[in-house]
Design an enzyme around this catalytic site. Structure first.
Site, PDB file in Angstrom:
ATOM      1  N   GLU A  41     -28.600  14.588  -3.730  1.00  0.00           N
ATOM      2  CA  GLU A  41     -28.309  16.022  -3.822  1.00  0.00           C
ATOM      3  C   GLU A  41     -26.923  16.339  -3.257  1.00  0.00           C
ATOM      4  OE1 GLU A  41     -30.254  20.200  -2.074  1.00  0.00           O
ATOM      5  OE2 GLU A  41     -30.737  18.266  -1.164  1.00  0.00           O
ATOM      6  N   LYS A  59     -30.946  24.354  -9.488  1.00  0.00           N
ATOM      7  CA  LYS A  59     -32.106  24.512  -8.621  1.00  0.00           C
ATOM      8  C   LYS A  59     -32.617  25.945  -8.743  1.00  0.00           C
ATOM      9  CE  LYS A  59     -33.684  23.638  -3.882  1.00  0.00           C
ATOM     10  NZ  LYS A  59     -33.304  23.248  -2.506  1.00  0.00           N
ATOM     11  N   CYS A  86     -34.326  18.652  -4.064  1.00  0.00           N
ATOM     12  CA  CYS A  86     -34.771  18.774  -2.680  1.00  0.00           C
ATOM     13  C   CYS A  86     -36.243  19.168  -2.611  1.00  0.00           C
ATOM     14  CB  CYS A  86     -33.862  19.758  -1.938  1.00  0.00           C
ATOM     15  SG  CYS A  86     -34.136  19.797  -0.142  1.00  0.00           S
TER      16      CYS A  86
END
Length: 531
Positions: free
Chosen positions: A288, A352, A405
């Site tokens: 990430e 995200k 994540c």
């Protein structure tokens, strides 16, 4: 056992409060990296007996008993979440001069908020509390509902749901494919709490028998499913995936002077020759927010990537994406995943969707910013959420379901939109949390999503734990926490075509209705007469 139960029921004041907090903390031993679930068979009976104590006085006002039950559940949750989540404070110590003041909020405040759900669970169970097995059933149903609520209320944070205590190894993970995380949580509480029946004798034979059957089914189904082949191998869809784990200290990642060195380290690891027994990697995955600058504004970086990749190779990397909003307006920033081909072209991207409050954005920012509350991630205005979740379509025909994540901890993120995916790709940066239980807990949750969905998971973390995980939750290949290097694994992406499933949330509701029905019948006296 009856004498111990009676003494616990009669506790009050600080002794009762201390016991319930300790019981919750001891229960956290069932979580990674300890994975010792036996203490849960002590913690939950104590919780049951303490709740029994709130209903022992016939003259006590109904509302008072409800308040006491809520407070007992809240204290249990406080002990459990402080013991299981203390490591979150490590993220604030990366820039201690700016965020150390918030340490009590992370270590005590967040657990205190999460504990409210367990308080509600115990208060809800108190509404149908009875003698015998019924109270065990309603407590189990209430905890399952509390974990479900915890997954979406205030953006949700279902980290360390009780069900994870019952699923430390693949043999014990397979039930999640049938009833989901919240169904396992409810049934786990029933099994963990069943020994409380030995303290009152009422319903002990029935309750312990049912708990024994549930435990046997849990293990038996796990053994059966692990004995079954995942799918028929298809050599045309076998690709070699390289996991790149650079193990860069979080302070270095945030240091402007180290950005070029960080980027070049990823390139060096990517360029390493294939590991013994593997061919040249087809897909390389970086963690990430790996690229320490806006990639689309740095064509030289794209050229360096193209020069490092072999013809036909693809790079999947976490990065920050910016979006211009026009004159006079600040750009929007997104925590994103790019797929880059060997010519340096970005061929697929995803943003995200589920952001971390106070980590990636500040809720009610206009108000809280005046109080000096800012993001832990130093980015003007924080990140913006992606508009929708979409598959990454690769030039080789594969489709990957991207989760960045902690998005992978949410069972409800496993939506019908993932159907057609060949695998889940999860990139993360757990270096914020240092050498603590956090990365181990995060990794276990990623393994459970593989079992839940029937899809392999490709997980890459900056400092670990990086791994390829098969649809049974087995680690195919990986790198331990704080290791530096690469790991090559050959994955068969054809198996997902037969394994992928819709979410199993409806089975959770069936479990909940059955448990609540037991509670209602028990309260009416039907079950107790049968015992």
């Amino acid at each position: 056992m009856e004498r111990i139960a009676a003494r616990i029921m009669l506790l009050d004041g600080w002794r009762r409060a201390a016991l319930v907090v300790v019981s919750g903390a001891v229960c956290a031993l069932a979580l990674p990296p300890v994975d010792f679930f036996a203490p849960a068979f002590l913690s939950f009976p104590v919780l049951v007996w303490l709740l029994d104590g709130t209903s022992g006085d016939p003259g006590k006002r109904w509302s008072r008993g409800l308040r006491q039950a809520f407070f007992i559940g809240w204290l249990f949750g406080l002990g459990y979440f402080v013991a299981g989540l203390w490591w979150i404070g490590n993220a604030l110590m990366v820039e201690a001069d700016e965020f150390a003041w918030a340490l009590p909020l992370a270590v005590l405040g967040l657990p205190a908020v999460l504990a409210l759900f367990y308080g509600l669970a115990c208060a809800g169970a108190r509404l149908l509390w009875s003698e015998g097995v019924g109270r065990i059933a309603v407590l189990a149903a209430s905890f399952g509902l509390a974990e479900w609520l915890r997954s979406f209320v205030a953006t949700g944070f279902p980290w360390n749901a009780i069900g994870y205590a019952a699923m430390p190894v693949p043999l014990m993970m397979q039930s999640v494919a049938v009833v989901g995380l919240f169904g396992v949580s409810a049934l786990a509480v029933f099994v963990f709490a069943a020994p409380a029946l030995l303290g009152t004798r009422r319903g002990a034979v029935l309750g312990l028998s049912v708990a024994g059957v549930l435990a046997a089914l849990h293990l038996g189904y796990g053994a059966y499913r692990l004995s079954q082949p995942i799918g028929e191998a298809d050599s045309t869809k076998q690709l070699t995936v390289r996991l790149v784990q650079p193990n860069i200290d979080q302070a270095s990642k945030m240091n402007d002077d180290d950005r070029i060195a960080t980027f070049e380290k990823h390139l060096r690891l990517t360029a390493q020759p294939p590991q013994p027994g593997h061919k040249q990697p087809d897909i390389i995955v970086w963690p990430e927010t790996t690229i320490p600058f806006i990639l689309t504004q740095n064509p030289d970086a794209l050229r360096q990537i193209a020069n490092t990749l072999k013809p036909g190779q693809l790079l999947i990397t976490g990065t920050v994406r910016s979006e211009d909003q026009g004159a006079g307006l600040a750009p929007r920033y997104y925590n994103s995943i790019y797929v880059i081909d060997s010519s340096g072209q970005i061929v697929a991207a995803a943003d995200k969707v589920h952001l971390v409050p106070f980590g990636e954005y500040v809720p009610f920012q206009d108000i809280l910013s005046k109080l000096g509350i800012t993001n832990v991630v130093d980015l003007p205005g924080g990140f913006s959420p992606g508009a929708k979740r979409s598959l990454l379509s690769l030039p080789n025909g594969l489709k990957l379901y991207p989760l960045i994540c902690y998005e992978i901890i949410f069972p409800d993120e496993m939506t019908a939109g993932m159907l057609g995916a060949n695998a889940i790709v999860n990139v993360t940066n757990d270096a914020w949390f240092g050498n603590s239980p956090g990365p181990y807990q995060h990794f276990q949750q990623a393994r459970l999503r593989a079992v839940e969905t029937g899809l392999p998971v490709i997980r890459v973390a900056n400092n670990g734990i990086s791994a390829t995980i098969d649809p049974h939750g087995n680690v195919v290949s990986g790198l331990r926490l704080n290791a530096e290097g690469v790991e090559d694994a050959t994955l068969d992406f054809s198996i997902s075509e037969k394994q992928a499933r819709f979410p199993v949330k409806y089975n959770f509701w069936l479990v909940t209705v059955l448990l609540l029905s037991v509670g209602v019948f028990s309260r009416s006296g039907f079950i107790s007469r049968g015992n």
